[in-house]
Design a protein around this motif. Structure first.
Motif, PDB file in Angstrom:
ATOM      1  N   CYS B  35       0.855  -1.126   0.022  1.00  0.00           N
ATOM      2  CA  CYS B  35       0.021   0.042  -0.049  1.00  0.00           C
ATOM      3  C   CYS B  35       0.932   1.273  -0.033  1.00  0.00           C
ATOM      4  N   VAL B  36       1.936   1.036   0.894  1.00  0.00           N
ATOM      5  CA  VAL B  36       2.649   2.225   0.928  1.00  0.00           C
ATOM      6  C   VAL B  36       3.574   2.478  -0.576  1.00  0.00           C
ATOM      7  N   ARG B  37       3.914   1.565  -1.152  1.00  0.00           N
ATOM      8  CA  ARG B  37       4.486   1.548  -2.674  1.00  0.00           C
ATOM      9  C   ARG B  37       3.391   2.171  -3.489  1.00  0.00           C
ATOM     10  N   PHE B  38       2.404   1.781  -3.393  1.00  0.00           N
ATOM     11  CA  PHE B  38       1.465   2.401  -4.347  1.00  0.00           C
ATOM     12  C   PHE B  38       1.392   3.817  -3.859  1.00  0.00           C
ATOM     13  N   TYR B  39       1.220   4.274  -2.728  1.00  0.00           N
ATOM     14  CA  TYR B  39       1.220   5.582  -2.565  1.00  0.00           C
ATOM     15  C   TYR B  39       2.238   6.293  -3.053  1.00  0.00           C
ATOM     16  N   ALA B  40       3.335   5.769  -3.055  1.00  0.00           N
ATOM     17  CA  ALA B  40       4.711   6.356  -3.897  1.00  0.00           C
ATOM     18  C   ALA B  40       4.248   6.610  -5.301  1.00  0.00           C
ATOM     19  N   LEU B  41       3.809   5.593  -5.807  1.00  0.00           N
ATOM     20  CA  LEU B  41       3.741   5.741  -7.212  1.00  0.00           C
ATOM     21  C   LEU B  41       2.515   6.803  -7.545  1.00  0.00           C
ATOM     22  N   HIS B  42       1.498   6.565  -6.546  1.00  0.00           N
ATOM     23  CA  HIS B  42       0.510   7.778  -6.925  1.00  0.00           C
ATOM     24  C   HIS B  42       1.071   9.104  -6.749  1.00  0.00           C
ATOM     25  N   SER B  43       2.133   9.146  -5.692  1.00  0.00           N
ATOM     26  CA  SER B  43       2.677  10.687  -5.689  1.00  0.00           C
ATOM     27  C   SER B  43       3.189  11.004  -6.974  1.00  0.00           C
ATOM     28  N   LEU B  44       3.831   9.960  -7.275  1.00  0.00           N
ATOM     29  CA  LEU B  44       4.813   9.855  -8.620  1.00  0.00           C
ATOM     30  C   LEU B  44       4.090  10.841  -9.788  1.00  0.00           C
ATOM     31  N   SER B  45       2.887  10.098 -10.112  1.00  0.00           N
ATOM     32  CA  SER B  45       1.936  10.374 -11.085  1.00  0.00           C
ATOM     33  C   SER B  45       1.434  11.652 -10.947  1.00  0.00           C
ATOM     34  N   LEU B  46       1.270  11.978  -9.703  1.00  0.00           N
ATOM     35  CA  LEU B  46       0.815  13.407  -9.399  1.00  0.00           C
ATOM     36  C   LEU B  46       1.931  14.540  -9.808  1.00  0.00           C
ATOM     37  N   ALA B  47       3.240  13.967  -9.285  1.00  0.00           N
ATOM     38  CA  ALA B  47       4.239  15.097  -9.468  1.00  0.00           C
ATOM     39  C   ALA B  47       4.449  15.280 -11.175  1.00  0.00           C
ATOM     40  N   VAL B  48       4.288  13.974 -11.785  1.00  0.00           N
ATOM     41  CA  VAL B  48       4.368  14.059 -13.365  1.00  0.00           C
ATOM     42  C   VAL B  48       3.360  15.269 -13.834  1.00  0.00           C
ATOM     43  N   ILE B  49       1.988  14.884 -13.530  1.00  0.00           N
ATOM     44  CA  ILE B  49       1.006  15.695 -13.951  1.00  0.00           C
ATOM     45  C   ILE B  49       1.242  17.207 -13.758  1.00  0.00           C
ATOM     46  N   THR B  50       1.745  17.540 -12.565  1.00  0.00           N
ATOM     47  CA  THR B  50       1.951  18.888 -11.960  1.00  0.00           C
ATOM     48  C   THR B  50       3.064  19.365 -13.010  1.00  0.00           C
ATOM     49  N   LEU B 162      -3.805   9.948   1.036  1.00  0.00           N
ATOM     50  CA  LEU B 162      -4.495   9.802  -0.503  1.00  0.00           C
ATOM     51  C   LEU B 162      -5.232  10.919  -0.485  1.00  0.00           C
ATOM     52  N   LEU B 163      -6.175  11.267   0.482  1.00  0.00           N
ATOM     53  CA  LEU B 163      -7.052  12.554   0.594  1.00  0.00           C
ATOM     54  C   LEU B 163      -6.313  13.712   0.231  1.00  0.00           C
ATOM     55  N   GLU B 164      -5.068  14.015   0.614  1.00  0.00           N
ATOM     56  CA  GLU B 164      -4.360  15.158   0.267  1.00  0.00           C
ATOM     57  C   GLU B 164      -3.805  15.149  -0.969  1.00  0.00           C
ATOM     58  N   ASN B 165      -3.561  14.020  -1.456  1.00  0.00           N
ATOM     59  CA  ASN B 165      -3.193  14.097  -2.881  1.00  0.00           C
ATOM     60  C   ASN B 165      -4.336  14.289  -3.735  1.00  0.00           C
ATOM     61  N   GLY B 166      -5.379  13.944  -3.392  1.00  0.00           N
ATOM     62  CA  GLY B 166      -6.686  14.439  -4.059  1.00  0.00           C
ATOM     63  C   GLY B 166      -6.667  16.001  -4.385  1.00  0.00           C
ATOM     64  N   LEU B 167      -6.764  16.188  -3.004  1.00  0.00           N
ATOM     65  CA  LEU B 167      -6.974  18.022  -2.684  1.00  0.00           C
ATOM     66  C   LEU B 167      -5.786  18.427  -3.629  1.00  0.00           C
ATOM     67  N   PHE B 168      -4.712  17.903  -3.621  1.00  0.00           N
ATOM     68  CA  PHE B 168      -3.493  18.821  -4.347  1.00  0.00           C
ATOM     69  C   PHE B 168      -3.763  18.786  -5.866  1.00  0.00           C
ATOM     70  N   LEU B 169      -4.286  17.543  -6.293  1.00  0.00           N
ATOM     71  CA  LEU B 169      -4.707  17.711  -7.775  1.00  0.00           C
ATOM     72  C   LEU B 169      -5.777  18.573  -8.008  1.00  0.00           C
ATOM     73  N   MET B 170      -6.698  18.724  -7.056  1.00  0.00           N
ATOM     74  CA  MET B 170      -7.772  19.702  -7.493  1.00  0.00           C
ATOM     75  C   MET B 170      -7.307  20.953  -7.633  1.00  0.00           C
ATOM     76  N   ALA B 171      -6.388  21.285  -6.444  1.00  0.00           N
ATOM     77  CA  ALA B 171      -5.742  22.722  -6.440  1.00  0.00           C
ATOM     78  C   ALA B 171      -5.181  23.030  -7.617  1.00  0.00           C
ATOM     79  N   VAL B 172      -4.261  21.973  -8.215  1.00  0.00           N
ATOM     80  CA  VAL B 172      -3.419  22.151  -9.509  1.00  0.00           C
ATOM     81  C   VAL B 172      -4.126  22.477 -10.674  1.00  0.00           C
ATOM     82  N   THR B 173      -5.281  21.579 -10.975  1.00  0.00           N
ATOM     83  CA  THR B 173      -6.029  21.666 -11.963  1.00  0.00           C
ATOM     84  C   THR B 173      -6.902  22.829 -11.999  1.00  0.00           C
TER      85      THR B 173
END
Lengths: 313, 221, 676, 488
Positions: B35-50, B162-173
């Motif tokens: 689960c932690v590893r997936f979280y890392a990947l999840h943040s990676l995709s967020l970083a790339v999108i940003t 995970l919730l924070e990541n969602g928020l951050f994506l919302m902020a960016v887009t």
């Protein structure tokens, strides 16, 4: 107008009252084909009691000694307010029906206290029953007075008597008869006659009024008995003067006074006959049946008031 | 320029899909470490999108949060979690009130609800492209579901991140990111929050011999 | 006159401060505090009588500390003056009584706090009836409740004192909530917190607001006055307080509620509606009847007196109800007569109920038990207390020469003036109400015959009577003053009525003159129904009693008196237990009204073998408290159940708390979506 | 610049307290820190003219009359709490707390004060969010000073629930920022400044503002203990040591309400409808309604006061919901009164814990007999929080009720009155069972002058404020209510 006839009236009330109770005893005796006491017997009893010495309980306090005087004076003041032999009265101006009723309550209040004073069971029983029954009788009495006041437009007894004197009998027949019925029941209750209380016996099951004055003797007993007879006479004269007022003399008429008072005596003795007749022909009610009788009196008074309202004067 | 624009756009959409798949993976993973590893990947995709959005729309000040996300959320925080789980010797499985297939069904339902409610939202005319809004809201809802159903304290923290990541994506887009000062503050807060939660997980393990949230129900009424 | 007003307040404060330093051994300080309270009462009487006799209104303005909420202004107009006079004269008597009473064993510990609270309590009452601002009225109103709460809970070791205090404070708070809403409704209409703009704006109120404000005021002040459905605190709280305080609480505190009600009905709400009158009359007659019916069943003396306070509040409300009715059918003269009747009964009740509680306190201080069943024969040990109790018992049963009868007669006549109104309903119901009032007053007579007879007459039922002896001088003086008032208020009836006429003028305008009610020594009623001369009645009775005494003494001489044992049917063992007990005395009424009382009795019988001669070990008879059982107990049980259920939302699971947040968020989003 | 001085004081003393080794030094510097802060705060507030605003740090920090009120509360209650803590935690007897824990307590205490001051002084909504998140993190450690199981559980729940709540609030802030950008009002630098947004409120989009207010209400509502999100509050406030729970209940909840009111003011102008007012009234009433049953049947007196905080925060929310001069004035006054009264109550419960070593209401009775001063003050405190006249809470409750009637919301006021009566009954029942009656347990009564002194100061304060309101405070309140109505 001079006060002498009204003072005379009070004295006359005081003297004639025992004769009415003698008359009732006489009727009862004759219906039980006994001879019954003579007229003088009642007066001599009172006189004897006045002269006899008194035996007083060691538990009694000053209330025991004061009560007879307060009782007698209350009844006397009440008597001086009611027009009996003629339409006037000595103290009629100073109060009205409410004062009359509450004067009797004053007498009863102190009698009940004195009954409790000597610490005997009879005293407690008598005062408890007396106060209970009288508190049930009082609203009916006052309501019938109010019904009469509604018709007469005034609460003072003198005003009522003079008002009903001038009314034609037919006009007041309906509500008057109802009020008369209520007042009659209350008179039986107040004077302690048969259906409510048996004056002649000392059996603890039946006596209410007698139980309270069991401890009294001598002068005090005489005063109490006399007061009781005056009260009874007052109620009877009230019934007579309000519901059969014809022939009652005006306050000022000198000559007509004698005729009027004679006529009044006839009426009062016939009413006493009715009381005596009731006493002979009805048995004493059980103690907890008496409230129903008093409730009937209350209902009669209510209906008489309602009747006046519906028919509209 | 436009072709380059198209390719960036398609790349961003691909990373968006990856973002969604990784959040599904997180909620579905039975093991804590996976689960932690997936979280890392999840943040990676967020970083790339940003980064892509920053590059595509020439919004320079977005680069800093992209790098920060890359550094913090794909490397620092997972390390904290790895050290935490190793030091605590916490058992690996994730207990949950609802089993994995049921939670997957629920999360798909949530994604559908997100798209339904905010898909054609006339009100929000996002700066960039509007299909990222439902994606962000879906991630937020999945984060909430994860927190509400997990028994393990660490996985609750992961749900929160995970919730924070969602928020951050919302902020960016929505707004090309907040002013730099605020972005830095938010990152700092997320980091300190994660550290303090780690400390508390450590305290819980000491006190309760296990980080099962069910023991934490003493205070009632 | 302002000087006396300030002097009164200053003396109360001084008394309070003095008592804080007084303690059990420093006698003179506790005596000083009550002396100061007495002097303050004296000052109060001075300026209130001055205002009643026509001096200009006393008014005083304190610098206000709080913005936005108006100024702290005190004005003593005739209505306030009457109530200040009431508070002052009763507190004068109770303070003198308290000088001796606090020294008895009853209240040895906690004297400093008691003295302070006593002074503070009277001070707040005086302030309540003189303040002219909504916000500060509510502050003093609640301070009065706090002070009386601490006095009720003074002996807090006993759980029933705590329970009584709790019920009292909650019920008062409910009342205050209604009063607050009534006042704020008025404020919203007029925009000002002062009383004068409120009464100026009164005629412009719209009917809906008037009815709303009336209901709030009636329930609010009814709860404090002890009106029937809201009365449950009164029989609990008054017996727990020290007797001189419960004398003040019964005599004056519940009258501040009447003051509030009068101010609302006749000053703030303009022309009342007819249904208000009938509503008040209904509550009044219920209070009267239930008050006395429950008083009859009580064994504890102070509870009996508390219930009889409810009955007297009913009588006062009867007067107010008729007044509201008459002013609704615009007959101001009749209405002012009814108000005068109500106010007169307020004063009389303060006098005789205060005396009853003081003498009950005297009895309590000597015998240490309030239960009537083990008293008896006290008249020999405490003759003065017995005489005062007798005077007040006679007064409360409305026996003619005393003040009780005067105000009862006024209430009767104001009820019967209903004959003059054109609505058939009131013409029929007024006499019915009057007869029910007669019924209630007859029951009061029975109740107080029982109380006086069982406590003071007969033979002592337990040994605690034998050690008691007459109370000391200050207590006797306190009681004596109030007994004198009971007679004085009857004889001075014409003067008092002309004073009360001024208060009525304040309500109904100046065309109401006192000669509508008084002609020389006679009280007459404007409807010409009847007249009554209290002085003539008093003189007649006294003269006739003296004549008979002298006549029998002169004609028949001294007459021999032999002292012997009471008649014991020859059993020779007339033990005190053969006397009627309080329960026995009220037995017939319990049987007649069993539908109301639902009496339950429990007899523990013990038979040594043979079942014929069984001896009852223990007899216990209880009366079903109708209002507590049918309304208040189920309500509190229901609240308990609901709270237990709601407690379940805090289970301790963090997931549940998280789902509370998320569910609320989703619901709000849906609500937003729907509301767009 | 003076705001920066104010903020720097607690920060400096926070790190300073880590340096010292002896307990006496830590204690004295701990006290010195709050005293200097208090003096600085009062001086800053009362020397500035309530009408105009003071900016700092490039308009990101700002102090107007509305913020000044909260600064007053923070510094005053902070001072009282530290005075009490000096007597309560730093005591030398056998159950003394080790030095390392005391240093940590002092550090986080000052950090907590710093974050709260930052929340109140920030003009930039983003910085305000960061500061509120900071308060959660700082106070998490303060809640479990003594590492008992229950206090860890309370701290954990407090941490998780508040962080989730505040995350949702972040979403609200993003939406506000978004509506500022889409409105394209000015250059992008100060879109998040509250003063800027208030001036250009007309151009913001009402629909987005409503959505934003919903997220803010849920977010900061969790932090301020409004009804459905209040579950962490009773655990955190009852497990924290008394000086901390006084600070949490009295001040932290008000700072969260401060956040909500800022957005409420904004939404009211943007949507110029009662949308946010109705929501505040609904959730306020819900808080009072949910707190009442818990108060009625509570077994632990610290949880009792925690639920009473929920109830009073509900009242404040209702006050702001009613709006108008009376509503806002009353709500602000209620925040101040509640801060002082509730801190007094928590200090006295600290005393009780100190003397009786138990939080059970049944186990304690007859306080008035064993220690009259404590019993008297405790009972008067409970009467004060129940809203009885001589005390200050009655004044603000009366003003809020008056504003309710002015706003013609009779049903709401009727329900409020009913609930307040039930709360009064519950509080009185518990207090009278604790204070009166015979007392039988042994009492570890070693008197500490400092703690009793704080209690007496507290009682005197709420009594004085019940009768007299100092004029400068009155001006501040009037100005603040104008600011919130957006009329200045």
């Amino acid at each position: 107008m001079n006060p002498i006839p009204s003072v005379l009236q009070v004295l006359l009330v005081v003297t004639v009252a025992p004769s009415v109770s003698w008359w009732i005893k006489k009727i009862k005796a004759s219906s039980q084909n006994r001879v019954g006491p003579t007229l003088l017997q009642v007066y001599s009893d009172l006189g004897k009691l006045f002269r006899k010495g008194m035996v007083i309980s060691n538990q009694a306090s000053w209330i025991f000694h004061v009560m007879p005087y307060i009782l007698f004076s209350a009844v006397l003041v009440a008597a001086s307010m009611v027009p009996i032999f003629f339409k006037g009265s000595l103290l009629g101006f100073s109060g009205d029906a409410i004062l009359f009723v509450y004067l009797l309550v004053l007498g009863r209040f102190f009698m009940a206290l004195a009954a409790l004073d000597t610490g005997t069971t009879f005293g407690g029983m008598g005062s408890s029953r007396e106060m209970t029954l009288s508190s049930l009788a009082e609203p009916a009495l006052l309501l019938s007075f109010f019904a009469l006041a509604y018709h007469a437009g005034t609460l003072s007894i003198e005003g009522m008597v003079s008002h009903f004197g001038s009314q034609s009998p037919l006009q007041i027949l309906f509500f008057g008869s109802l009020a008369f019925g209520a007042m009659l029941i209350i008179t039986l209750a107040e004077s302690g006659r048969i259906p409510i209380d048996n004056p002649a016996t000392h059996l603890e099951l039946t006596m209410i009024h007698e139980a309270m004055i069991l401890e009294y003797s001598g002068r005090y007993l005489a005063l109490i008995e006399w007061g009781h007879q005056i009260k009874q006479f007052l109620f009877l004269s009230l019934l007579v003067n309000i519901f059969f007022p014809w022939g009652l003399a005006e306050p000022g008429a000198g000559a007509a006074l004698f005729l009027g008072s004679l006529f009044f005596l006839i009426k009062i003795f016939s009413l006493a006959f009715v009381i005596g007749w009731i006493e002979v022909h009805t048995a004493k009610l059980r103690l907890f049946r008496v409230p129903d009788l008093l409730a009937i009196a209350f209902v009669l008074a209510v209906v008489s008031l309602l009747g006046q309202l519906m028919i509209g004067q | 320029m436009s072709m380059e624009h198209e390719s960036i756009l398609s790349l961003i959409h691909f990373m968006g899909m990856a973002f969604l798949i990784f959040s599904f993976a997180m909620i579905a993973s039975p093991q804590l470490l996976s689960c932690v590893r997936f979280y890392a990947l999840h943040s990676l995709s967020l970083a790339v999108i940003t980064a892509l959005i920053a590059y595509g729309n020439h919004v320079e000040h977005l680069i800093v949060p992209a790098i920060l996300t890359l550094v913090l959320k794909t490397w620092v925080i997972p390390q904290i979690f790895f050290k935490l789980t190793r030091r605590l010797g916490v058992h690996r499985e994730i207990e949950s009130y609802i089993n994995i297939p049921f939670s997957l069904v629920l999360s798909t339902l949530l994604v559908f609800a997100a798209y339904y409610t905010t898909g054609d939202l006339k009100v929000l005319r996002p700066v960039f492209s509007n299909e990222f809004i439902p994606l962000a809201i879906a991630t937020i809802l999945i984060g909430m579901l994860m927190m509400a159903t997990r028994k393990n304290a660490v996985s609750q923290v992961l749900g929160l991140l995970l919730l924070e990541n969602g928020l951050f994506l919302m902020a960016v887009t929505m707004t090309f990111g907040m002013p730099l000062l605020v972005e830095l503050g938010i990152f700092f807060d997320v980091l300190v929050g994660a550290i303090i939660m780690g400390i508390f997980v450590f305290k819980i393990r000491n006190a309760f011999e296990g980080i099962d949230v069910d023991d934490l129900t003493v205070l009632k009424g | 006159m302002e000087l006396f007003f300030i002097l009164q307040l200053a003396f109360y404060v001084l008394g309070g401060v003095f008592s804080l330093f007084a303690s059990a051994e420093k006698e003179n300080l506790s005596r000083a505090t009550h002396l100061l309270a007495g002097i303050a009462g004296g000052c109060g009487m001075v300026y209130s009588l001055a205002v009643l006799f026509g001096a200009p209104q006393v008014s005083y303005l304190f610098p206000a500390g709080l913005p936005l909420l108006g100024s702290l202004e005190f004005v003593v107009d005739p209505l306030s003056a009457f109530f200040v006079f009431l508070i002052s004269f009763l507190s004068l008597a109770t303070s003198i009584f308290a000088i001796g009473y606090t020294r008895t064993s009853q209240l040895q510990k906690g004297v400093p706090l008691l003295g302070f609270l006593y002074n503070f309590f009277i001070l707040t009452m005086v302030l309540v009836v003189t303040v002219r601002n909504i916000f500060y009225f509510l502050i003093f109103w609640e301070l009065m409740s706090i002070a009386s709460y601490f006095l009720v809970v003074h002996k807090h070791e006993r759980p029933e004192a705590r329970r009584a205090g709790f019920i009292y404070f909650v019920m008062t708070h409910i009342g205050t909530a209604f009063i607050t809403s009534a006042f704020i409704l008025l404020f919203v209409n007029t925009g000002s917190f002062q009383f004068d703009p409120l009464s100026a704006h009164a005629p412009l109120l719209s009917p809906a607001w008037k009815n709303g404000i009336f209901l709030c005021a009636l329930i609010g002040f009814g709860a404090k006055a002890g009106m029937i459905p809201l009365h449950i605190w009164l029989p609990e709280a008054h017996p727990q307080a020290p007797s001189h305080v419960s004398a003040l609480m019964s005599g004056v505190m519940i009258k501040t509620a009447i003051y509030g009600l009068l101010r609302f009905l006749f000053l703030f709400l303009g022309k009342p509606f007819a249904w208000w009158g009938s509503a008040i009359l209904i509550f009044a007659i219920f209070s009267t009847l239930f008050g006395v019916l429950y008083a009859l069943m009580e064994q504890d003396l102070k509870k009996l007196l508390a219930f009889s306070s409810i009955e007297n509040i009913g009588i006062i409300l009867l007067g107010i109800g008729m007044a509201v009715f008459f002013s609704a059918t615009n007959q101001p003269v009749l209405a002012s007569f009814a108000v005068v009747a109500a106010l007169y009964h307020v004063m009389n009740h303060a006098a005789f109920k205060g005396l009853l509680f003081l003498s009950a306190g005297a009895v309590l201080s000597q015998t240490h038990t309030g239960n009537m069943e083990n008293l008896g024969g006290l008249i020999k040990k405490m003759p003065w207390t017995a005489f005062c109790f007798l005077v007040s018992a006679a007064a409360i049963s409305a026996l003619p020469p005393l003040n009780g009868f005067v105000s009862e007669w006024l209430t009767f006549v104001s009820l019967l003036m209903g004959f003059k109104s054109e609505s058939v309903g009131i013409r029929f119901f007024a006499p019915i109400l009057a007869s029910l009032l007669a019924f209630a007053s007859a029951l009061v007579a029975t109740c107080f015959v029982k109380a006086f007879g069982i406590i003071f007459l007969g033979t002592p039922r337990s040994k605690c009577v034998s050690e008691s002896r007459e109370v000391d001088f200050s207590m006797k003086l306190g009681m004596g003053m109030l007994a004198a008032c009971c007679v004085l208020f009857a004889l001075l009836a014409p003067v008092i009525i002309s004073l009360l006429g001024k208060v009525a003028q304040q309500f109904f305008g100046s065309e109401v003159l006192s000669q509508h009610f008084v002609r020389k020594a006679f009280l007459i009623d404007p409807a010409g129904l009847s007249q009554f001369a209290p002085s003539w009645a008093f003189i007649a009775i006294v003269v006739v009693v003296l004549c008979i005494l002298i006549a029998t003494r002169v004609f028949l001489g001294k007459g021999t008196i032999r002292i012997g044992p009471s008649w014991d049917c020859g059993v020779k063992a007339l033990s005190p237990h053969m006397q009627y007990t309080a329960t026995g005395f009220s037995k017939p009424l319990r049987r007649i009204f069993s539908f109301l009382y639902q009496p339950t009795r429990r007899v523990e019988v013990e038979d040594e073998g043979h079942e014929i001669l069984r001896t009852a070990r223990r007899f216990e008879s209880k009366v079903h408290p109708f209002f507590e059982e049918t309304f208040y107990r189920p309500l509190s049980k229901w609240i308990g159940i609901v709270s237990q259920k709601v407690k379940a939302i805090q289970t301790g699971h963090i997931q549940l708390y998280l789902s509370y947040i998320f569910v609320t968020l989703v619901l709000l989003l849906i609500f937003l979506r729907l509301s767009r | 610049m003076s705001i920066l001085y104010l903020l720097s004081v607690p920060l400096a003393f926070a790190f300073l307290s880590l340096v010292f080794t002896s307990k006496v030094l830590v204690r004295s510097f701990f006290l010195l820190g709050t005293m200097v802060l208090a003096v600085a705060g009062w001086w800053l507030v009362f020397q500035s003219n309530p009408k105009e605003k003071i900016f700092a740090f490039g308009e990101n920090l700002m102090m107007d009359s509305f913020c000044a009120l909260f600064i007053l509360i923070i510094v005053s209650i902070g001072l009282l709490s530290s005075l009490y803590a000096a007597g309560y935690l730093f005591k030398e007897d056998e159950s003394a707390i080790p030095l390392v824990k005391l240093k940590r307590y002092a550090f986080f205490f000052h950090l907590f004060l710093f974050t709260m001051l930052l929340t109140v002084c920030s003009n930039n909504l983003g910085i305000m969010w960061i500061a509120i998140e900071g308060t959660t993190l700082a106070s998490a450690f303060l809640v479990n000073v003594d590492d008992k199981k229950s206090s860890i559980e309370a701290a954990w729940k407090y941490l998780i629930l508040c962080t989730v709540g505040i995350a949702l609030a972040l979403f609200g802030i993003i939406l506000v920022y978004y509506s500022a950008i889409s409105g394209a009002i000015g250059d992008g630098k100060d879109f998040l400044h509250w003063t800027f947004l208030m001036e250009h409120a007309r151009q913001l989009d009402p629909e987005v503002m409503k959505l934003a207010f919903i997220f803010i209400l849920v977010g900061y509502g969790t932090k301020s203990g409004l009804a459905p999100f209040h579950s962490w509050l009773p655990d955190a406030h009852s497990q924290a040591p008394s000086p901390v729970s006084a600070l949490l209940s009295g001040v932290l909840l008000s700072c969260a309400i401060f956040g909500i009111v800022r957005f409420h003011a904004l939404t009211q102008i943007v949507t110029n409808s009662q949308f946010s007012g109705n929501l505040l009234i609904f959730f306020g009433l819900l808080s009072v309604a949910i707190a009442t049953p818990f108060i009625l049947i509570q077994g632990d007196y610290k949880r009792l006061f925690a639920y009473s905080s929920v109830e009073h925060m509900g009242l404040v929310a209702v006050g702001f919901g009613f709006g108008g001069l009376f509503g806002i004035y009353g709500a602000l006054l209620h925040i101040i009164n509640h801060a002082f009264t509730k801190s007094l109550l928590f200090f006295s419960s600290g005393h009780l814990l100190h003397h009786y070593r138990t939080k059970e209401i049944q186990k304690i009775n007859g306080i008035i007999k064993t220690s009259p001063l404590l019993g008297g003050i405790f009972f008067l405190g409970v009467l004060a929080i129940a809203g009885l006249p001589p005390f200050s809470i009655f004044v603000s409750e009366f003003v809020i009720l008056a504003s309710g009637f002015i706003a013609k919301r009779f049903a709401v006021c009727a329900i409020l009155l009913l609930l307040l009566i039930l709360v009064f009954a519950g509080l009185l029942k518990h207090a009278s069972s604790m204070v009166f009656g015979k007392s039988e347990q042994p009492v570890h009564s070693e008197k500490s002058l400092l703690m009793d002194g704080v209690l007496c100061i507290g009682v005197v304060l709420i009594l004085v404020m019940g009768v007299y309101l100092p004029t400068p405070l009155n001006h501040l309140l009037q100005e603040a209510s104008l600011v919130i109505q957006g009329k200045n």
